[in-house]
Design a protein around this motif. Structure first.
Motif, PDB file in Angstrom:
ATOM      1  N   PHE B  85       0.824  -1.215   0.000  1.00 47.95           N
ATOM      2  CA  PHE B  85       0.000   0.000   0.000  1.00 47.95           C
ATOM      3  C   PHE B  85       0.855   1.262   0.000  1.00 47.95           C
ATOM      4  O   PHE B  85       0.414   2.313  -0.419  1.00 47.95           O
ATOM      5  CB  PHE B  85      -0.940   0.002   1.208  1.00 47.95           C
ATOM      6  N   GLY B  86       2.089   1.140   0.469  1.00 49.43           N
ATOM      7  CA  GLY B  86       2.923   2.332   0.570  1.00 49.43           C
ATOM      8  C   GLY B  86       3.847   2.544  -0.612  1.00 49.43           C
ATOM      9  O   GLY B  86       4.559   3.550  -0.660  1.00 49.43           O
ATOM     10  N   HIS B  87       3.841   1.614  -1.552  1.00 53.02           N
ATOM     11  CA  HIS B  87       4.795   1.742  -2.654  1.00 53.02           C
ATOM     12  C   HIS B  87       4.605   3.026  -3.429  1.00 53.02           C
ATOM     13  O   HIS B  87       5.569   3.660  -3.848  1.00 53.02           O
ATOM     14  CB  HIS B  87       4.671   0.537  -3.599  1.00 53.02           C
ATOM     15  N   ILE B  88       3.370   3.415  -3.568  1.00 53.04           N
ATOM     16  CA  ILE B  88       3.109   4.619  -4.352  1.00 53.04           C
ATOM     17  C   ILE B  88       3.721   5.852  -3.686  1.00 53.04           C
ATOM     18  O   ILE B  88       4.185   6.769  -4.356  1.00 53.04           O
ATOM     19  CB  ILE B  88       1.584   4.780  -4.565  1.00 53.04           C
ATOM     20  N   HIS B  89       3.780   5.821  -2.349  1.00 53.45           N
ATOM     21  CA  HIS B  89       4.379   6.968  -1.650  1.00 53.45           C
ATOM     22  C   HIS B  89       5.877   7.035  -1.904  1.00 53.45           C
ATOM     23  O   HIS B  89       6.455   8.118  -1.994  1.00 53.45           O
ATOM     24  CB  HIS B  89       4.089   6.872  -0.157  1.00 53.45           C
ATOM     25  N   ALA B  90       6.482   5.871  -2.027  1.00 52.54           N
ATOM     26  CA  ALA B  90       7.913   5.860  -2.352  1.00 52.54           C
ATOM     27  C   ALA B  90       8.129   6.454  -3.731  1.00 52.54           C
ATOM     28  O   ALA B  90       9.056   7.250  -3.946  1.00 52.54           O
ATOM     29  CB  ALA B  90       8.444   4.432  -2.297  1.00 52.54           C
ATOM     30  N   VAL B  91       7.258   6.073  -4.641  1.00 57.44           N
ATOM     31  CA  VAL B  91       7.375   6.626  -5.993  1.00 57.44           C
ATOM     32  C   VAL B  91       7.222   8.138  -5.955  1.00 57.44           C
ATOM     33  O   VAL B  91       7.973   8.869  -6.593  1.00 57.44           O
ATOM     34  CB  VAL B  91       6.315   5.988  -6.918  1.00 57.44           C
ATOM     35  N   LYS B  92       6.259   8.575  -5.156  1.00 51.08           N
ATOM     36  CA  LYS B  92       6.037  10.025  -5.069  1.00 51.08           C
ATOM     37  C   LYS B  92       7.266  10.730  -4.539  1.00 51.08           C
ATOM     38  O   LYS B  92       7.609  11.818  -4.974  1.00 51.08           O
ATOM     39  CB  LYS B  92       4.849  10.294  -4.137  1.00 51.08           C
ATOM     40  N   MET B  93       7.923  10.083  -3.602  1.00 49.93           N
ATOM     41  CA  MET B  93       9.063  10.752  -2.975  1.00 49.93           C
ATOM     42  C   MET B  93      10.230  10.923  -3.954  1.00 49.93           C
ATOM     43  O   MET B  93      11.024  11.853  -3.794  1.00 49.93           O
ATOM     44  CB  MET B  93       9.521   9.965  -1.759  1.00 49.93           C
ATOM     45  N   THR B  94      10.305  10.067  -4.947  1.00 48.35           N
ATOM     46  CA  THR B  94      11.395  10.259  -5.905  1.00 48.35           C
ATOM     47  C   THR B  94      11.215  11.554  -6.680  1.00 48.35           C
ATOM     48  O   THR B  94      12.174  12.083  -7.236  1.00 48.35           O
ATOM     49  CB  THR B  94      11.450   9.100  -6.912  1.00 48.35           C
ATOM     50  N   HIS B  95       9.988  12.064  -6.718  1.00 43.55           N
ATOM     51  CA  HIS B  95       9.771  13.321  -7.447  1.00 43.55           C
ATOM     52  C   HIS B  95      10.281  14.522  -6.665  1.00 43.55           C
ATOM     53  O   HIS B  95      10.389  15.614  -7.198  1.00 43.55           O
ATOM     54  CB  HIS B  95       8.269  13.522  -7.719  1.00 43.55           C
ATOM     55  N   ASP B  96      10.584  14.304  -5.398  1.00 42.59           N
ATOM     56  CA  ASP B  96      10.941  15.434  -4.544  1.00 42.59           C
ATOM     57  C   ASP B  96      12.198  16.118  -5.044  1.00 42.59           C
ATOM     58  O   ASP B  96      13.092  15.492  -5.621  1.00 42.59           O
ATOM     59  CB  ASP B  96      11.147  14.941  -3.116  1.00 42.59           C
ATOM     60  N   GLU B  97      12.249  17.419  -4.799  1.00 41.45           N
ATOM     61  CA  GLU B  97      13.400  18.193  -5.268  1.00 41.45           C
ATOM     62  C   GLU B  97      14.633  17.957  -4.393  1.00 41.45           C
ATOM     63  O   GLU B  97      15.753  17.872  -4.883  1.00 41.45           O
ATOM     64  CB  GLU B  97      13.073  19.684  -5.275  1.00 41.45           C
ATOM     65  N   ALA B  98      14.407  17.888  -3.101  1.00 39.74           N
ATOM     66  CA  ALA B  98      15.545  17.791  -2.179  1.00 39.74           C
ATOM     67  C   ALA B  98      16.212  16.422  -2.296  1.00 39.74           C
ATOM     68  O   ALA B  98      15.530  15.395  -2.299  1.00 39.74           O
ATOM     69  CB  ALA B  98      15.062  18.010  -0.755  1.00 39.74           C
TER      70      ALA B  98
END
Lengths: 261, 970
Positions: B85-98
């Protein structure tokens, strides 16, 4: 047998290269008092390793008499997975490299040995668990003076014990086991340098950092960097950026805090 | 100091929640550490996952907090729980700028998913963007993730950037780009093949790290096509030389060794490049010699390099000096106290004996020690070595050992492997029929369901055909001994299915042949088998067919047969079976009971299992019928390929079957339907299995056709066929193709059914039976008084020349064990330098030294092999040594005799077969089979005769297992 506290340095004897295998990993518990984690309980009784009913009839097809090197079907990742388990069988780190031969892609996936259907992630996880359980049963039961290699389902697992932690790497049957043993040691030395006398607790709480370091040493199952200095430099560069980001964040929050006052 | 550090750690942990982690995570880890059982741990993690699920769903979580949640997710998944269920959040975090967050995101994504996962598509874009970043650390993170996440489909999206990065100013980026490209190459060679020249360029990189990384892809490429990289040999040798001379920066040193990992990789590459290439190997000798000289046997890594050197030397074109150095190092490994080094030594020995079998001689006791070591890993490695050095002289000892070990292990994987090795060795080198059958019985008893069904068929054929000699007496003796042993075994519980099939078949075919057992006794046993295995249709089918055969033989002999009551119930039961196959067999049996003697004789001729079935592929016997039909105005037959506008049903169906069996989607367009073969040839190809193994299902009508042609060779085939057809009318299959049962084959069940049934049975180890056997076995073995004496005897039987030697008294064997090496050394020393040089010419390798117990035989190679063969063909048929007396008897003959037989055996060996096949026989099992066939000295002459007769008859053996056939026919 004494319980081994997790705070004991893994490699208090790292600098004795002439010594060999498990001898070096004998643990000096007297030097480490006051561990924070209570001594872990004795390992729960686990079922024996051979739980899975599989048909292996086909697996005998590979003819071991043929020349090992130069066999094209053997082109695959060198290290199939890395596994860190404690003496109690607790997992501390796992990293799966999916090895592929060029021809039969899916068939050669390691986890296919365990489960036919690895398309869904949950079954992959079950397969991983199974591998870990089987291997910990196999490795933790081995005596101290034996080989650091175990044959397992047509693969070889090279392991080495540091204090209460076992570092295991799974390789193909025809790889140089001694080299892999030293890759493990190489990894431990870098961990040691990074954490400053690394202990199991370091790896428990900072498992992500251990992953970062592993990523700098191994990529796709191959050794990418054999210079400790280079790895240390890269990790330091990444860390300094994290530090910088932290400071930045805190200063921003300070500014916001002050502005909102 | 240690204490201070720990205290400091605890302070740090207490004040700011550990190493930058929150209190919650700390508590989690702590509670996991305190968990008393796996179940408790699972409960804790399940609770944690619930918590994380709630937190992650909260849109207001700060980004830094998010990072920690993600790490906790990674932790949960690491412990073996599903956190998808959390995999999508990991994907989202790769978009982060920092970068720190991005890095965490990449780490989590790379751990959670791989390139087959659906979410990857969302990451590709980010990776693409990050590869263009100015910050090299971002690029590094993206490259690392790309290695794990980019599959074949996504490759084109990132490939141009990765190639660009090969020239990045930062060496870390270049290195990772090389590795990424390598990974892409492994995934999909075709999409990267135009870029492989880049690897050559990177080999000249200024940075040793990049150069070292480039060796990985080059190794793969060279494995694939060594010839394309022969020009690099000199460069590799130069690099290796420089590395060995410590020209690289000291940061690459590892335990005082200069860049050992690079050295090992280079040695691996050189081993491939120099394999079979004299010129390329010539460049390497100097540097290899240097490495050996500098070799550091004190450290682990030094030994790793030395081992790789040995591998390299055993792979490249042999050089006597190098081999000597390698042998010396190997003996150091073997003499070491460390198990690891012993293990490597055994492995190295296995490589070296391929080139020079003599090397094993001086290490025999070390090898025996390893074989008896409690360490399982070492033991298995030693078995591998023994397997490589098995010959006809030591096969009995080795296979016995293997079986003994096999019985005691539970590891299915290895059990299957060692069982198949036993079978392979027994097939290749079996000294006698009896031994072969006994060995097979043991293997089947303990690992029957793990070995290939093909092996079972082989065994049946061997029993049926005998050893390929004209001596019928020996064959029937063999058969009755097989029947004896099977009648003994058959009552034991939990026999593997494939073994029971063999037993049933043999009992049916030969149970009553020698008149020792009455038909009703055997039928009773077979009924027991069928009743004891209610769920196994294949076994039941074999059993009922066997009963049928016995009844048929009895009728043919003119005896009255009364069905036993239990047999009658079995037949009744089977004729109402769900399996149509069993039903048919039962009905056949009933039909057979009503036939008279002559009919039965022609339907079920006795001992006809090895008759060759000649198939008239053109169906010429139908010509007159066709002619008649045509005359009556029937339309002529048009082959399917020539028909137009008609959907070829057969073709369609076969395609359909193919697709269902493949069970996968096909993405490519449907191909045009291929013109199918004319029916005649198609049926001809169907008949191929008939020349195959004995009990495979055969199309019934061929069988019948054959029987017809045999019973009425000159008569009208057509009417004959009708006659039989009418008589067996009731037996016709109800469904499927209108075929008739092939009554003389034990099984007409389809092979697919056989396969499924064979697999479904759980393996019956037959532990009780194994124990009894084993104990008697071990007691036999423990007759040796001293341990070391026994070891030496074992060594002599393994490494020495003949089995006879092993049977000598202990003191004698000790003497031979000691004498052998030295005596042979003298003999060898004369030729020592010569053989090694001679290996240069593959036509004349050294005589097989392991095989030669007696120095006499070393003179043999000089003789003309052909004249020897001629000599053998002539007068020797009178010689008892040459004829295939069971080896057990030969091993008991006096020494003089055994020496004589050895002489005869080894003479032609080293003269004829060894000189042509040489060491190649060990490399390739297929070749080894031919060598093995020829190596069986005694049967050489018979083999020639057999071959000649076979050619006269026009039968060329084909089939799944050429080995055995070659063994039999030469």
């Amino acid at each position: 047998m004494k319980n081994t506290p997790a705070t004991s340095p893994l490699s208090s004897h790292i600098s004795s290269p002439s010594q060999f295998g498990p001898d070096r990993t004998t643990f000096h518990s007297s030097a480490t008092p006051g561990h924070r984690l209570p001594p872990p309980p004795p390992p729960p009784p686990r079922p024996p390793a051979s739980l899975i009913q599989l048909q292996f009839a086909g697996s005998a097809a590979k003819d071991p008499r043929s020349v090992r090197r130069g066999d094209l079907s053997q082109v695959a990742a060198m290290i199939n997975f890395v596994l860190l388990i404690s003496r109690q069988g607790k997992v501390r780190l796992t990293k799966w490299y999916s090895p592929y031969t060029q021809k039969e892609r899916t068939k050669c996936h390691l986890l296919h040995l365990i489960s036919d259907d690895i398309s869904s992630m949950s079954s992959t996880i079950i397969a991983c668990r199974e591998v870990i359980r089987e291997l910990s049963g196999l490795i933790l039961s081995r005596g101290p003076k034996l080989c650091n290699f175990v044959e397992w389902r047509g693969y070889k697992v090279v392991y080495r014990r540091y204090a209460s932690l076992y570092f295991c790497m799974c390789i193909d049957a025809d790889d140089n086991e001694l080299e892999v043993l030293e890759i493990i040691h190489h990894f431990v030395e870098i961990l040691d340098r990074y954490f400053g006398s690394v202990c199991e607790l370091d790896l428990i709480f900072n498992f992500h950092k251990a992953y970062y370091i592993l990523d700098e040493i191994l990529i796709a199952g191959e050794l990418q960097e054999s210079s400790k200095k280079n790895v240390a430099r890269l990790i330091a560069a990444q860390d300094s950026l994290v530090e910088a980001a932290k400071e930045e964040a805190s200063s921003i929050s300070n500014i916001i805090a002050q502005a909102t006052k | 100091m240690e204490q201070l550090r720990t205290i400091g750690r605890e302070l740090a942990m207490g004040s700011q929640g550990g190493w930058g982690q929150s209190k919650e995570f700390l508590d989690l880890v702590k509670s996991i550490g305190e968990a008393r059982s796996k179940a408790e741990e699972d409960r804790i993690i399940a609770r944690e996952l619930e918590h994380l699920k709630r937190r992650l769903a909260d849109p207001d979580v700060p980004r830094r907090k998010m990072k920690e949640l993600l790490l906790r997710l990674v932790y949960a998944e690491m412990l073996g729980h599903d956190a998808s269920f959390g995999h999508i959040h990991a994907v989202k975090m790769t978009h982060d700028e920092a970068l720190p967050l991005k890095r965490t995101g990449y780490l989590a994504v790379a751990l959670f998913i791989d390139e087959r996962h659906d979410l990857v598509i969302l990451v590709v874009n980010t990776i693409q963007k990050d590869l263009r970043s100015d910050n090299y650390l971002v690029v590094c993170a993206a490259l690392t993730a790309a290695c794990r996440l980019i599959g074949e489909e996504a490759m084109p999206a990132v490939l141009p950037q990765v190639v660009e990065l090969l020239a990045h100013p930062k060496e870390a980026v270049r290195k990772k780009a090389v590795m990424a490209l390598h990974r892409f190459y492994q995934r999909s060679p075709s999409s990267v093949s135009h870029l492989v020249s880049n690897f050559r360029k990177r080999l000249c990189d200024n940075d040793p790290g990049v150069m070292g990384a480039t060796l990985c892809p080059l190794y793969d490429l060279i494995l694939e096509d060594p010839n394309a990289y022969k020009d690099l040999v000199v460069s590799f040798v130069n690099i290796l030389k420089q590395v060995a001379e410590r020209r690289l920066p000291t940061s690459y040193d590892y335990h005082q060794m200069p860049a050992p990992f690079i050295q090992i990789k280079l040695l691996k590459i050189l081993a491939v490049l120099g394999s079979g290439d004299k010129q390329a190997s010539g460049h390497m000798y100097t540097v290899l010699g240097d490495i050996f000289r500098k070799g550091d046997t004190a450290s682990n890594i030094g030994n790793a390099i030395l081992y790789e050197c040995i591998c390299c030397i055993s792979s490249i074109f042999p050089n006597p000096k190098m081999l000597e150095a390698a042998a010396e190092t190997t003996s150091k490994f073997l003499k070491s106290d460390s198990h690891n080094l012993k293990y490597m030594g055994i492995d190295a020995l296995g490589r070296l004996i391929k080139i020079n079998p003599d090397i094993a001689e001086e290490h025999q006791l070390a090898v025996i020690d390893c074989l008896e070591d409690p360490d399982d890993t070492l033991k298995r490695k030693t078995f591998e070595l023994l397997y490589k050095m098995t010959k006809s002289t030591n096969v009995e000892v080795i296979v016995d050992r293997m079986i003994e070990y096999m019985i005691n292990i539970t590891d299915h994987h290895y059990k299957a492997e060692i069982a198949s090795r036993c079978v392979e060795l027994a097939e290749q080198f079996a000294p006698s029929n009896q031994w072969f059958i006994q060995t097979m019985n043991k293997v089947f008893e303990h690992a029957g369901d793990l070995v290939n069904i093909r092996v079972a068929h082989n065994l049946m054929r061997l029993i049926a055909e005998g050893f390929g000699e004209d001596d019928e007496g020996a064959d029937s003796q063999l058969r009755s001994s097989a029947v004896d042993s099977y009648l003994r075994i058959v009552g034991e519980p939990k026999l593997p299915s494939s073994f029971l099939q063999i037993i049933c078949w043999v009992l049916g075919e030969y149970g009553t042949a020698d008149g020792k057992y009455s038909a009703s006794y055997i039928i009773g046993k077979l009924c027991d088998v069928a009743e004891a295995h209610l769920t196994d249709d294949t076994v039941k089918a074999y059993a009922i067919s066997a009963i049928l055969k016995i009844i048929a033989f009895e009728i043919a002999r003119g005896r009255k047969i009364d069905l036993l009551p239990e047999c009658q119930t079995l037949v009744d039961e089977l004729s109402a079976s769900h399996s149509t196959d069993l039903q048919q067999r039962a009905y056949e049996l009933q039909a057979l009971l009503g036939l008279d003697k002559h009919a039965v004789e022609s339907v079920m001729p006795s001992d006809a299992s090895c008759e060759d079935i000649e198939v008239d592929r053109n169906l010429s016997f139908l010509n007159s019928y066709v002619q008649q039909a045509l005359e009556k105005g029937a339309a002529p037959y048009i082959p399917e390929s020539e028909r137009s506008g008609v959907i070829s049903v057969g073709n369609y169906r076969s395609q359909e079957q193919h697709e269902t069996s493949a069970h996968s989607l096909r993405f490519e367009a449907y191909e045009m339907p291929k013109p199918s073969l004319p029916v005649v040839t198609a049926q001809g190809s169907m008949s191929m299995p008939t020349t195959d193994l004995v009990p495979v299902s055969e199309p019934g009508y061929y069988k019948e056709d054959h029987q017809v042609s045999r019973s009425q060779p000159s008569g009208d085939a057509l009417s004959g066929e009708f006659g039989v057809k009418l008589r067996l009318d009731g037996v016709q299959k109800k469904w499927g193709k209108p075929t008739y049962s092939s009554s003389s084959t034990p099984s007409s069940s389809t092979s697919s059914q056989q396969a499924s049934n064979g697999g479904s049975h759980s393996d019956g180890g037959g532990s009780t039976s194994s124990q009894t056997r084993e104990s008697s076995y071990s007691s036999k073995r423990q007759q040796g008084t001293e341990v070391s004496a026994e070891k030496q005897r074992l060594a002599a039987s393994l490494f020495g020349s003949s089995a006879a030697k092993a049977d000598r008294k202990v003191h004698a064997s000790r003497k031979t064990a000691k004498d052998n090496p030295s005596a042979e050394k003298v003999a060898v020393n004369n030729t020592a330098s010569q053989p090694v040089k001679e290996q240069v010419i593959p036509a004349a390798p050294p005589p097989d030294l392991l095989d030669l117990g007696e120095p006499v035989s070393s003179s043999a190679p000089s003789a003309d092999p052909f004249s020897q063969l001629e000599g053998l063909l002539g007068p020797t048929s009178a010689s008892p040594v040459v004829s295939e007396t069971p080896a057990s008897s030969s091993s008991k003959t006096p020494d003089l005799m055994s020496i004589f037989s050895d002489d005869v055996q080894t003479g032609p060996n080293s003269g004829s077969t060894e000189s042509t096949l040489g060491d190649a026989s060990l490399l390739n099992s297929q070749k080894g089979a031919t060598a093995g066939a020829a190596k069986k000295g005694p049967s050489l002459q018979d083999a020639l005769q057999k071959d000649a007769t076979a050619r006269q008859v026009g039968v060329t053996p084909t089939g799944n297992n050429p080995n055995l056939f070659k063994d039999l026919l030469g």
